[in-house]
Design an enzyme around this catalytic site. Structure first.
Site, short mmCIF file in Angstrom:
data_model
loop_
_atom_site.label_atom_id
_atom_site.label_comp_id
_atom_site.label_asym_id
_atom_site.label_seq_id
_atom_site.Cartn_x
_atom_site.Cartn_y
_atom_site.Cartn_z
N LYS A 71 0.81 -1.23 0.00
CA LYS A 71 0.00 0.00 0.00
C LYS A 71 0.84 1.28 0.00
CE LYS A 71 -4.25 -1.79 2.03
NZ LYS A 71 -5.22 -1.70 3.11
N ASP A 107 -9.87 3.10 2.06
CA ASP A 107 -9.96 2.55 3.43
C ASP A 107 -10.51 3.60 4.40
OD1 ASP A 107 -9.04 -0.04 2.98
OD2 ASP A 107 -6.93 0.48 3.31
N GLY A 134 0.08 0.70 11.64
CA GLY A 134 0.39 0.29 10.27
C GLY A 134 -0.48 1.07 9.29
#
Ligand SMILES: NC(=O)c1ccc[n+]([C@@H]2O[C@H](COP(=O)([O-])OP(=O)(O)OC[C@H]3O[C@@H](n4cnc5c(N)ncnc54)[C@H](OP(=O)(O)O)[C@@H]3O)[C@@H](O)[C@H]2O)c1
Length: 288
Positions: A71, A107, A134
């Protein structure tokens, strides 16, 4: 599903990828709307990431979801970023616009939609305890601060990563929210827990049945909302929260909403969220 010469290909890259649930609900949505699209999982070895992105262009793949561990790394191979992806520093969705690869982060919005629409939780003015630092924790902390929380308490096993996330947040939201670091060893202390309106587990802990249980939900007050973003099983945290009678939810709705937003970027059509959820339920995935 009928694949023809006109079928548009979308998919997901990650390593590993065999556990991905995204093909189930994206393909169900394409079928329901009669769209000539197919969603395919691609297992990409980390050293092949650059080649994989070149292949997206070469093969005219319309869109790609990006998951662990790419990502952040994928950003250097993209032509443009949405404002959200740029500030969070992570991309989970790529759109191939005539050879130009544009990175998005769904997200962030996927989390907040799941929390407010499915969890019926209004974050405005609330105090939040967030576990993890994270990629997911970056997106979730941005989402919560933009939604108007009053206080964010952040803790993570690796202290340095928590401090890095906090200083990143301070750059964007200096006076918008109180930002506090909490030592990992103090995460279950009563003086911290009794002030928590919303707890979010944004770590990968809980994916496996033998994982440690990092938080003891029975120490939260009765009005605390417990959100565990792990989506492959009902975690021990969720089970304990339910036993205590707390409002809670797992990560499957976030998965669905972030996927629905990717779907809309690629197809320019409203995603059939209920069809996506039904497809997962039929495969035995637990939607809490
Ligand atoms: N529901 C959804 O839609 C959705 C979306 C995105 C991600 N997720 C899930 O969220 C989880 C995290 O994803 P990510 O992208 O943030 O991964 P990541 O960047 O690899 O971060 C992993 C996080 O988990 C922590 N962690 C791992 N093992 C630990 C342990 N044994 N004890 C304490 N902390 C531990 C790490 O702490 P350290 O910093 O100390 O290593 C870090 O904070 C994954 O399970 C992923 O599948 C769900």
């Amino acid at each position: 599903m009928k694949i023809t010469g006109r079928t548009k290909v979308v998919g997901v890259i990650g390593h590993p990828i065999s556990h991905s649930l995204s093909p189930i609900f994206h393909n169900a949505a394409f079928e329901y709307l009669g769209l000539d699209f197919v969603y395919v999982p691609f297992s990409v070895r980390p050293e092949e990431l650059k080649t994989a992105l070149r292949a997206v262009r070469a093969l005219n793949i319309v869109g790609i979801n990006v998951t662990v561990p790419f990502k952040e790394k994928v950003i250097s191979y993209l032509d443009e970023l949405s404002p959200e992806a740029s500030s969070i520093g992570a991309v989970n969705t790529i759109s191939n616009e005539d050879g130009k690869l544009v990175g998005y982060n769904t997200d962030e919005e996927g989390f907040i939609r799941s929390l407010t629409r499915e969890g019926k939780f209004d974050p405005e003015g609330k105090s939040v305890l967030l576990l993890g630092a994270g990629g997911a924790a970056y997106a979730i902390s941005f989402a919560l601060i933009k939604a108007g929380i009053k206080k964010l308490v952040l803790t993570n096993r690796t202290e340095e990563k928590a401090r890095r996330l906090l200083s990143h947040l301070r750059k964007f939201f200096k006076d918008k929210c109180e930002l506090c670091f909490l030592e990992f060893s103090r995460r279950n202390s009563p003086e911290v827990m009794r002030k928590v309106d919303l707890f979010v587990n944004a770590t990968s802990v809980g994916m496996r049945p033998d994982d440690p249980v990092l938080i003891k939900p029975h120490l939260f007050p009765q009005n605390t909302f417990v959100y565990d973003i792990v989506y492959n099983r009902e975690t021990e945290i969720l089970r304990a929260a339910k036993k205590r009678g707390l409002s809670c939810m797992g990560g499957l709705d976030m998965l669905i909403y972030q996927g629905a937003l990717s779907f809309e970027i690629w197809t320019h059509q409203r995603a059939p969220v209920e069809i996506m959820r039904k497809a997962l339920k039929e495969k035995g995935c637990c939607v809490i």
